[in-house]
Design a protein around this motif. Structure first.
Motif, PDB file in Angstrom:
ATOM      1  N   TYR B 204       0.828  -1.228   0.000  1.00  0.00           N
ATOM      2  CA  TYR B 204       0.000   0.000   0.000  1.00  0.00           C
ATOM      3  C   TYR B 204       0.854   1.266   0.000  1.00  0.00           C
ATOM      4  O   TYR B 204       0.371   2.345   0.223  1.00  0.00           O
ATOM      5  CB  TYR B 204      -0.939   0.011   1.214  1.00  0.00           C
ATOM      6  CG  TYR B 204      -0.336  -0.529   2.486  1.00  0.00           C
ATOM      7  CD1 TYR B 204      -0.710  -1.773   2.997  1.00  0.00           C
ATOM      8  CD2 TYR B 204       0.640   0.191   3.175  1.00  0.00           C
ATOM      9  CE1 TYR B 204      -0.133  -2.275   4.161  1.00  0.00           C
ATOM     10  CE2 TYR B 204       1.209  -0.306   4.327  1.00  0.00           C
ATOM     11  CZ  TYR B 204       0.821  -1.534   4.810  1.00  0.00           C
ATOM     12  OH  TYR B 204       1.385  -2.042   5.949  1.00  0.00           O
ATOM     13  N   ILE B 232      -3.262   3.610  -1.941  1.00  0.00           N
ATOM     14  CA  ILE B 232      -4.690   3.246  -1.888  1.00  0.00           C
ATOM     15  C   ILE B 232      -5.439   4.266  -1.032  1.00  0.00           C
ATOM     16  O   ILE B 232      -4.832   5.112  -0.369  1.00  0.00           O
ATOM     17  CB  ILE B 232      -4.857   1.837  -1.254  1.00  0.00           C
ATOM     18  CG1 ILE B 232      -4.200   1.808   0.123  1.00  0.00           C
ATOM     19  CG2 ILE B 232      -4.299   0.756  -2.170  1.00  0.00           C
ATOM     20  CD1 ILE B 232      -4.506   0.543   0.894  1.00  0.00           C
ATOM     21  N   ASP B 233      -6.769   4.106  -1.004  1.00  0.00           N
ATOM     22  CA  ASP B 233      -7.587   5.087  -0.277  1.00  0.00           C
ATOM     23  C   ASP B 233      -7.396   4.916   1.228  1.00  0.00           C
ATOM     24  O   ASP B 233      -6.999   3.853   1.706  1.00  0.00           O
ATOM     25  CB  ASP B 233      -9.076   4.853  -0.634  1.00  0.00           C
ATOM     26  CG  ASP B 233      -9.330   5.378  -2.059  1.00  0.00           C
ATOM     27  OD1 ASP B 233      -8.365   5.946  -2.624  1.00  0.00           O
ATOM     28  OD2 ASP B 233     -10.434   5.188  -2.575  1.00  0.00           O
ATOM     29  N   ARG B 235      -8.173   4.498   5.317  1.00  0.00           N
ATOM     30  CA  ARG B 235      -8.965   3.529   6.085  1.00  0.00           C
ATOM     31  C   ARG B 235      -9.154   4.105   7.481  1.00  0.00           C
ATOM     32  O   ARG B 235      -8.240   4.739   8.024  1.00  0.00           O
ATOM     33  CB  ARG B 235      -8.174   2.203   6.156  1.00  0.00           C
ATOM     34  CG  ARG B 235      -8.812   1.091   6.963  1.00  0.00           C
ATOM     35  CD  ARG B 235      -7.968  -0.201   6.840  1.00  0.00           C
ATOM     36  NE  ARG B 235      -6.691  -0.067   7.563  1.00  0.00           N
ATOM     37  CZ  ARG B 235      -6.476  -0.631   8.762  1.00  0.00           C
ATOM     38  NH1 ARG B 235      -7.446  -1.313   9.360  1.00  0.00           N
ATOM     39  NH2 ARG B 235      -5.313  -0.495   9.350  1.00  0.00           N
ATOM     40  N   THR B 256     -13.160   0.725   5.094  1.00  0.00           N
ATOM     41  CA  THR B 256     -12.643   1.565   4.022  1.00  0.00           C
ATOM     42  C   THR B 256     -13.536   1.365   2.797  1.00  0.00           C
ATOM     43  O   THR B 256     -14.356   0.450   2.763  1.00  0.00           O
ATOM     44  CB  THR B 256     -11.196   1.151   3.682  1.00  0.00           C
ATOM     45  OG1 THR B 256     -10.728   1.984   2.622  1.00  0.00           O
ATOM     46  CG2 THR B 256     -11.124  -0.298   3.219  1.00  0.00           C
ATOM     47  N   ASN B 257     -13.369   2.237   1.843  1.00  0.00           N
ATOM     48  CA  ASN B 257     -14.095   2.055   0.575  1.00  0.00           C
ATOM     49  C   ASN B 257     -13.032   1.910  -0.502  1.00  0.00           C
ATOM     50  O   ASN B 257     -12.505   2.893  -1.003  1.00  0.00           O
ATOM     51  CB  ASN B 257     -14.983   3.283   0.317  1.00  0.00           C
ATOM     52  CG  ASN B 257     -15.817   3.044  -0.950  1.00  0.00           C
ATOM     53  OD1 ASN B 257     -15.811   1.931  -1.477  1.00  0.00           O
ATOM     54  ND2 ASN B 257     -16.461   4.063  -1.427  1.00  0.00           N
ATOM     55  N   GLU B 258     -12.637   0.698  -0.778  1.00  0.00           N
ATOM     56  CA  GLU B 258     -11.485   0.465  -1.638  1.00  0.00           C
ATOM     57  C   GLU B 258     -11.676  -0.863  -2.359  1.00  0.00           C
ATOM     58  O   GLU B 258     -12.446  -1.722  -1.935  1.00  0.00           O
ATOM     59  CB  GLU B 258     -10.216   0.424  -0.752  1.00  0.00           C
ATOM     60  CG  GLU B 258      -8.907   0.198  -1.479  1.00  0.00           C
ATOM     61  CD  GLU B 258      -8.697   1.123  -2.671  1.00  0.00           C
ATOM     62  OE1 GLU B 258      -9.183   0.798  -3.760  1.00  0.00           O
ATOM     63  OE2 GLU B 258      -8.088   2.190  -2.497  1.00  0.00           O
ATOM     64  N   ARG B 267      -5.048  -2.393  -8.074  1.00  0.00           N
ATOM     65  CA  ARG B 267      -6.455  -2.673  -7.760  1.00  0.00           C
ATOM     66  C   ARG B 267      -6.966  -3.774  -8.674  1.00  0.00           C
ATOM     67  O   ARG B 267      -6.604  -3.826  -9.849  1.00  0.00           O
ATOM     68  CB  ARG B 267      -7.280  -1.402  -7.955  1.00  0.00           C
ATOM     69  CG  ARG B 267      -6.983  -0.327  -6.912  1.00  0.00           C
ATOM     70  CD  ARG B 267      -8.003   0.814  -6.966  1.00  0.00           C
ATOM     71  NE  ARG B 267      -7.809   1.774  -5.864  1.00  0.00           N
ATOM     72  CZ  ARG B 267      -6.936   2.780  -5.905  1.00  0.00           C
ATOM     73  NH1 ARG B 267      -6.149   2.944  -6.981  1.00  0.00           N
ATOM     74  NH2 ARG B 267      -6.796   3.603  -4.879  1.00  0.00           N
ATOM     75  N   LYS B 271     -14.322  -0.457  -6.327  1.00  0.00           N
ATOM     76  CA  LYS B 271     -14.290  -0.145  -4.888  1.00  0.00           C
ATOM     77  C   LYS B 271     -15.575  -0.613  -4.252  1.00  0.00           C
ATOM     78  O   LYS B 271     -16.641  -0.630  -4.874  1.00  0.00           O
ATOM     79  CB  LYS B 271     -14.128   1.377  -4.718  1.00  0.00           C
ATOM     80  CG  LYS B 271     -12.793   1.884  -5.246  1.00  0.00           C
ATOM     81  CD  LYS B 271     -12.538   3.330  -4.844  1.00  0.00           C
ATOM     82  CE  LYS B 271     -11.140   3.739  -5.354  1.00  0.00           C
ATOM     83  NZ  LYS B 271     -10.878   5.161  -5.060  1.00  0.00           N
TER      84      LYS B 271
END
Lengths: 157, 713, 144
Positions: B204, B232-233, B235, B256-258, B267, B271
């Protein structure tokens, strides 16, 4: 004089001996010497006179000023501000000091101090307490009331 | 001037107030200024607070105390304050000091040009320095310190706050804070920022996780920790704790929204909402009983691996979860001097298996263990046991078992020193099974099993000038029900077991309930302990077991196959608690070569090395998978120079030449801080998550807190 | 060659009910360890002919070795550590510590693992009780 403010000295004791030649007066048992508001008590006090000076001592002429005094046995020295006790007390006129030695206890207001040697310069109002080879111990109550302002008791003189 | 003589009254009518005791070489009193001056080794005591100085002036009018020269004030809690000159009140509490410094019992020191203490709680330091490092001679600058224009210690809120503060490491300014505060370590919990975690990984990228600690109430607190990653987004993670009158609850959850991503951070799908939820709680019902629960859930199998969520293998209830398997359990436990009961239900979520494999995992509804003990003194000890295990599977065998049993034993000494221990045990099992090919149609099976026998042992002792010896030959003979394992019962709870030195002298050497060791058997061995006066000790046991006939239910790995078991050896070498090796061996019954070797090494020498190593080797002839196994787990640190240490970690499977985990790092440690920089390589592969590497940087300051991505003990 | 039976002059505990009491220890393993200690100490200890009390602090840990490619467990070790103190009625104290490791081979079925935990801690407590009693036998014998 035994008080910083001077004034007449009144002396009484159970018995007293006058020794003309040495110009000494020896007072024995319940000796109580007062001057103004200061007071000296002891079992035995020997007063030495200098032979000169303008002091008139009742019943004794030609002795002149008191040069020094030596008090022994349960010596108490009490003034409005403090009360000191010791085994031997000596008063030295020239130095204008009273010195207490032995088991010295000084009480000022609610403070109690112990030491081996106490020197009070009367005029200067400075009292020095020395621990000799040991240490001096002061026991002070930290309330803000200045010493000398005693709890409510009527004034004595 | 109205003055009057005062008689010293015997009873002191003033309220009993703490008095100031003052000792000095000599003292003098100035009447008109009403001053008491003490000089030479002055020591003033007020309550438990002590002040020492060269000179002290006590003004009776104002009640102020002024001290000069080499002043030390010792607080009741052991904190020491130093100053060159101080002016304070008669209770030695508030006041003003110059050349001030302070040291607490935990070794924190603060120094300042001037310090003002307005009341019991606020101390204000001007141009102050704070550190928790002990300053040894010759060391001019502490490892770390905080230098500030102004620092205020509020003893009520328990916070040190600084204005224009500079954080220095070994005297070098590292970072400037206009405003910085940390809790006085002696105070209890305070809300505020914990030390952030950060590091980097191929999965990540670099990550930073600030953590805010919120002390909601004396019984609750919450840590809010958003984690930001370069690849990544973000968390959001929470740690929540609440204490009730009769127990407490702990929760750790994140979401999280990933998308799912692989070990390079690529990825793999779109998501979606993902997260994990770990929780446990335990509550007391009565003096003897309590109950508890544990929940472990994750939105997808690899979530905890992807985000390196730690705490997965922690023990949350009365049972441990298995690595890569989430375990949720609800249990109750009761215990007193002569009885014990626990009952629990467990559900599993295997993080490797999917679909059918997942359905074949049995949930346990419930598992019960109970035991009631009766002491008959000279006539021995009787244990009554009851247990049940109900296993339900979506796909496959449902097997419900209930058992009741009793075992009795006593010990006697035969003149001459022989210890005789007769014993007897009996048990009744009831099975209700479906979806399992039983012999006849009815799917209930009942079985009675039992054993009786005697165990003989004779300990010998030989004292020596520098080594004492204890040697004890042991023999156990028992007769059990014949061929107890003929009934077709699914083996759920004992398949993994093998005879070793810890069960060599048991009447029934097989563990669990589903299999029972029947027929006649004999276990014999000799144990010895040699103990040197200097703390060195060697102890060991060698033994073997014979059976009257072979029972086909026992396979070779169980070591109960045939009529003669392999040789069993256990040995341990210890030197005080610096060093210990414990080894267990299984030697082939005819060739004597090592079938199985388990060894654990522990080294713990202060300031030199701390190491833990476990090595095992299992010959393919006695493994259930028929594949030879050889593994090493090594974790440790060695001091190469004072304060500099090398950290190392290796988990390796030699047979498959697989490095599951490698780590090498360098660290610095002294008594007030610890720095670690560790490179770690993870060798596991689980679907899209292949091997990954990461750099972990951790540093921690005694009393202020730890920084870094994984806390260390 | 200088060896002498430890219990040569009979049992030190002819009085019947146990001279040595053992304080309660929490959790299932603690309960089992206490039962084993009571059984093993029923015949008393060499040279001990007054009441005594044994206090034990027990720590149990399950060390997982995860060496399979997907990180699942390949072998586990159930570790039991005990620190103990035997204090006699006359105030004499004997203390020491003991540790055991029970290796557990990996099992795929989760319930199999739960059963393994239960069984290996029962075995660990039996072995730990044996070690504690041997340690006390050595200490009391050399103190005679």
């Amino acid at each position: 004089q035994i008080s910083g403010e001077g004034g007449p000295i009144r002396v009484n004791a159970d018995t007293s001996e006058v020794m003309e030649r040495q110009r000494q007066v020896v007072l024995i048992d319940n000796v109580d010497i007062m001057q103004g508001n200061a007071r000296l008590r002891a079992d035995k006090v020997t007063i030495y006179y200098g032979g000169t000076g303008a002091t008139q001592t009742a019943g004794m002429s030609g002795f002149g000023d008191i040069e020094s005094m030596v008090a022994e046995g349960e010596v108490f020295y009490v003034t409005p501000d403090l009360k000191a006790t010791g085994d031997v007390g000596t008063y030295d006129a020239k130095a204008d000091t009273i010195t207490l030695t032995g088991e010295v206890v000084l009480v000022r207001g609610e403070d109690v101090a112990t030491g081996r040697r106490l020197v009070m310069r009367l005029e200067e109002g400075r009292t020095t307490l020395d621990g000799g080879d040991g240490q001096v111990q002061f026991n002070i109550s930290p309330n803000e009331r200045p010493a000398g302002e005693a709890p409510a008791e009527d004034a004595s003189n | 001037q109205d003055t009057e003589t005062k008689e010293v009254s015997e009873q002191d009518d003033a309220v009993v107030e703490e008095r100031v005791i003052l000792d000095a070489d000599n003292a003098y009193v100035l009447e008109n200024e009403n001053l008491v001056v003490a000089e030479g080794n002055v020591r003033a005591e007020y309550g438990e607070r002590v002040l020492t100085a060269d000179k002290l002036t006590y003004n009776r009018e104002t009640g102020r105390v002024r001290a000069q020269g080499d002043i030390v004030i010792t607080e009741p809690d052991g904190t020491e304050r130093f100053a060159e000159e101080i002016e304070t009140d008669s209770r030695l509490v508030d006041g003003f000091a110059t050349g001030f410094s302070l040291r607490t019992p935990e070794g924190e020191t603060a120094a300042a040009n001037t310090a003002e203490r307005r009341n019991e709680t606020i101390t204000e330091l001007d141009r102050a320095v704070f550190t928790a490092c002990e300053l040894c001679e010759g060391q001019s600058t502490p490892t770390w310190s905080i230098r500030a224009r102004k620092a205020v210690l509020n003893e009520e809120t328990g916070m040190f706050t600084y204005r224009d503060a500079v954080f220095e490491i070994a005297g070098v300014p590292v970072v400037y804070f206009p405003y910085f505060s940390h809790p006085d370590p002696q105070s209890e919990r305070r809300s505020g920022f914990l030390v952030p975690r950060f590091g980097a990984s191929t999965k990540y990228g670099a990550f930073l996780q600030p953590r805010y600690y919120w002390a909601i109430s004396p019984y609750q607190d919450l840590v809010v920790a958003p984690a930001f990653y370069t690849k990544i987004d973000p968390r959001l993670e929470f740690d929540y704790r609440k204490r009730f009158y009769s127990g407490d609850v702990n929760m750790n959850f994140s979401f999280t929204n990933e998308a799912r991503f692989d070990d390079d951070g690529e990825r793999l799908n779109n998501k979606a909402f993902r997260g994990h939820f770990f929780a446990d709680g335990r509550f007391r019902i009565s003096e003897d009983w309590d109950w508890g629960f544990a929940v472990e859930e994750a939105s997808d199998d690899l979530y905890t691996d992807r985000y390196d969520v730690d705490g997965e293998n922690d023990r949350r209830g009365i049972y441990y979860s298995q690595p890569k398997t989430l375990l949720s359990q609800l249990y109750t436990q009761g215990q007193a001097k002569n009885w014990y009961v626990d009952a629990s239900i467990q559900t599993f979520d295997n993080l490797q298996a999917q679909g059918i494999a997942e359905d074949r995992i049995a949930d346990v509804l419930p598992l019960i263990n109970s035991q009631y003990d009766v002491d008959f003194g000279k006539y021995g000890y009787l244990s009554l046991t009851g247990s049940a295990a109900f296993l339900e599977r979506v796909e496959g065998v449902d097997s419900r078992r209930a058992s009741a049993g009793a075992d009795w034993s006593t010990q006697r000494i035969i003149p001459g020193g022989l210890i005789v221990e007769p014993f007897a045990e009996a048990r009744f099992d009831y099975y209700n099974i479906n979806d399992f090919p039983t012999v006849d149609e009815s799917n209930t099976i009942t079985r009675g099993v039992g054993s009786t026998g005697v165990k003989l042992s004779m300990p010998f002792y030989r004292p020596g000038r520098n080594v004492d010896l204890l040697v004890e030959p042991i023999v156990m003979g028992a007769v059990s029900t014949g061929t107890p394992n003929d009934e077709p019962i699914p083996i759920e709870d004992g398949a993994f077991f093998e005879l070793d030195t810890s069960s060599l002298f048991d009447a029934n050497a097989q563990a669990g309930y589903d299999l029972y060791e029947g027929d006649k058997k004999l276990g014999a061995g000799i144990s010895a302990t040699a103990r040197w006066k200097n703390g060195f000790e060697i102890s060991g046991l060698v033994g073997r077991r014979w059976r009257s006939e072979a029972d086909p239910a026992f396979d070779v790995p169980s070591n109960l196959d045939g009529t003669v078991s392999d040789w069993l050896v256990s040995a341990s070498v210890e030197f005080n608690d610096y060093f210990s090796i414990d080894t267990k061996l299984r030697l082939d019954d005819d060739s004597l070569d090592i079938n199985r070797l388990d060894t654990a090494l522990n080294v713990n020498i202060e300031d030199i090395a701390r190491t833990k190593a476990i090595y095992y080797r299992i010959d393919e002839s006695i493994t259930r998978s028929g594949v030879r196994q050889e593994g090493l787990f090594l974790l440790g640190e060695v001091f190469v120079r004072d304060n500099i240490l090398i950290l190392f970690e290796l988990q390796r499977e030699f047979e498959q030449n697989l490095n599951i985990r490698q780590g090498i790092g360098i660290g610095y440690e002294d008594d007030c801080s610890r720095f670690e920089l560790v490179y770690e390589r993870q060798g596991t592969t689980n679907r899209e998550l292949g091997p990954s590497e990461s750099i972990v940087f951790r540093f921690g300051f005694k009393t202020i807190g730890e920084l870094g991505s994984r806390n260390f003990d | 060659c200088g060896f002498r039976p430890l219990y040569a002059d009979g049992s030190f505990n002819e009085v019947g009910e146990g001279l040595i009491t053992v304080d309660e220890i929490n959790d299932r393993s603690g309960y089992l360890l206490r039962r084993e200690l009571l059984k093993e100490l029923a015949i008393g200890l060499p040279g001990l002919n007054e009441r005594a009390n044994l206090k034990v602090a027990l720590e149990e840990d399950l060390e997982r070795i995860t060496l399979l490619t997907d990180g699942s467990v390949s072998r586990s070790f159930l570790e039991g550590r005990a620190e103990f103190t035997l204090t006699t009625e006359s105030g004499e104290a004997f203390n020491g510590d003991a540790q055991v490791q029970i290796p557990i081979s990996a099992t795929q079925s989760p319930f199999g693992d739960v059963a393994a935990q239960t069984e290996s801690s029962a075995r660990a407590m039996r072995e730990l009780a044996g070690e504690i009693v041997d340690d006390l036998r050595l200490q009391l014998e050399s103190a005679r």
